[in-house]
Design an enzyme around this catalytic site. Structure first.
Site: not given
Ligand code: ZN
Length: 386
Positions: A76, A138-139, A359
Site C-alpha cells: 500500500d 502498513e501506512e 509520502h
Molecule cells: Zn513504508
C-alpha cells in the site's frame, strides 16, 4: 546485473500503476505478482482479509522445510490528494536518473527489486529458501501484516531472518520507536451557557486531562534518553481535538487524540493507566455530581511495537556485511520489523531510497538506489548459497 536493473524498472512501473492507496483494494497488484511468480514456476499463498478486498502474499524460492530469509515489504501507499505532482503519480516517470511515482521509494522499489531477482534466486543453489512477504495497510498502522505474521510457523514457514526494505538508502536500521495512539471521549451535560452550574463542560474536563498529559510529556523529556534517536526520548503529542456544539451551550461532547513514540523497552501502558487513574479521581466524581451520565473513555486505537534488533540472531553483522556498511542507525519512524520480531522472526530494516522522499509530492527512487538494492540482494543470494 544490467538485466536485473531493466527488469526491476519494468516491474516498478507495473507496481506503481496499481493505485494501492491504503483505502483501496490491493488485489489487482497481488494478482499481478502471483501471475509473475507463476511465470517463474513459483506458487504464492494469499492471506486475505475476511471481505477479500485485500491480501498479503507469501512465496518461497529454494528448498522447502528449512527456515529461510524473508524479503518483506508493504504494497500500500499513502494518498496523493492535496499534493502537487509534476507528473502522474501512478505513471512511473524517469527524469535525471530518478524514477518518479507514488510508492517508488516507499516501498514498491524494494518489491520490484525482490521480484526482479526471482530468476536469479531460482538459478542459485540456495541452501535455505528466500521468501517474499508482501503486506497491505502498513501506512494505516501496520495492521495488514499482522494476520500474515500470525500464520508464520503454522500455514506459512517461520523465516529465520526478515529483511524489511523500508527506505534507508541501503543503510542498516536496527532500532525504531513504537507509536501508540489513543482516543479520549468525554460526555458532559448541556445547559444554557449563562447557567453553567446546571451543565458539565466536557471541554473544560478535557483540558484537565490534557494538562496531565502535558505534565507527562515534560517528565518523558527529562526521562530515559537514547542519543541514537532524534528526539532522544519517548515523545508525547496531543494530535487532534474537537468539542462543543454552539457558542452559547455548555459543551456535551469533546474528544481528543494523543500519541507517543516510545523508545524500545518503554511500557506505553503505564501512561494509559496513569491517565485513566487521573480521570477516575480528578474528573469523573465532580462531573457525576451534576450529571450521573457523564463519562470519559480512554482507548488505545493503534499500537506498533518499538523495535530493537535481536542481537543473538546475527542479523546485524550479516546485514552490515551485505550492505557494505560499518554502522547501524536508529530512526523515529516505524516499520513492520518489530511485529515480525514479536512474531518470532528476527528482523532488520534496510532498503533503497531516502525516507525524506516518502509520502511527498514527486516521490522518487534514484536508479543508483535501485542498483544498490539489487547488488545487496545478489550478495544475500551468495550468502544463502554458501
Ligand atoms: Zn513504508
Amino acid at each position: 546485473m544490467p538485466d536485473a536493473t531493466a527488469t526491476a524498472k519494468e516491474l516498478l512501473a507495473r507496481l506503481v500503476a496499481f493505485d494501492t492507496v491504503s483505502a483501496k483494494s490491493n488485489i489487482p497488484l497481488i494478482q499481478f505478482v502471483e501471475d509473475y511468480l507463476a511465470g517463474h514456476g513459483i506458487a504464492a499463498q494469499r492471506v486475505p482479509t475476511p471481505d477479500g478486498q485485500k491480501a498479503s502474499l507469501f512465496a518461497s524460492i529454494g528448498p522447502t522445510g528449512s527456515p529461510g530469509l524473508a524479503l518483506s515489504g508493504h504494497t500500500d501507499v499513502v494518498p496523493v490528494a492535496g499534493q502537487s505532482w509534476d507528473s502522474d503519480p501512478f505513471t512511473l516517470t524517469e527524469r535525471d536518473g530518478r524514477l518518479y511515482g507514488r510508492g517508488s521509494c516507499d516501498m514498491k522499489g524494494y518489491l520490484a527489486c525482490a521480484l526482479a531477482m526471482v530468476p536469479e534466486f531460482k538459478r542459485r543453489r540456495l541452501q535455505l529458501p528466500i521468501h517474499l512477504a508482501f503486506s497491505y495497510d502498513e501506512e494505516v498502522g501496520c495492521t495488514g501484516v499482522r494476520p500474515m505474521i500470525a500464520e508464520l510457523g503454522k500455514r506459512l514457514p517461520l523465516p529465520r531472518l526478515v529483511f524489511v526494505g523500508e527506505p534507508t538508502e541501503m543503510g542498516v536500521v536496527d532500532a525504531h520507536k513504537g507509536p501508540v495512539r489513543w482516543r479520549v471521549e468525554l460526555t458532559g451535560r448541556a445547559a444554557h451557557s449563562s447557567m453553567p452550574h446546571l451543565g458539565v463542560n466536557a471541554i473544560a474536563y478535557a483540558t484537565r486531562l490534557i494538562g496531565e498529559l502535558l505534565l507527562m510529556e515534560e517528565e518523558l523529556k527529562a526521562g530515559d534518553q537514547d542519543p541514537r534517536f532524534d528526539p532522544p526520548f519517548t515523545s508525547l503529542q496531543i494530535t487532534q481535538i474537537e468539542g462543543g456544539t454552539a457558542s452559547n451551550v455548555v459543551p456535551v461532547p469533546c474528544w481528543f487524540g494523543w500519541e507517543i513514540r516510545g523508545l524500545p523497552g518503554f511500557d506505553p501502558m503505564q501512561l494509559d493507566r496513569r491517565l485513566k487513574a487521573y480521570a477516575l479521581t480528578n474528573c469523573l466524581p465532580q462531573m457525576r455530581r451534576t450529571a450521573p451520565e457523564a463519562a470519559i473513555t480512554i482507548a488505545a486505537t493503534n499500537q506498533v511495537p518499538a523495535y530493537a534488533a535481536d542481537v543473538a540472531s546475527g542479523i546485524v553483522p550479516l546485514t552490515l556485511k551485505l550492505a557494505g556498511q560499518n554502522k547501524t542507525n536508529a530512526v523515529s519512524y516505524c516499520t513492520e520489523a518489530g511485529l515480525f520480531q514479536d512474531g518470532g522472526a528476527p528482523a532488520i530494516v534496510c532498503g533503497p531510497g531516502n525516507i525524506a522522499q516518502a509520502h511527498t509530492a514527486n516521490e522518487f527512487l534514484s536508479l543508483a538506489e535501485l542498483e544498490k538494492c539489487l547488488s545487496f540482494l545478489g550478495r544475500l543470494a551468495d550468502w544463502a548459497e554458501a
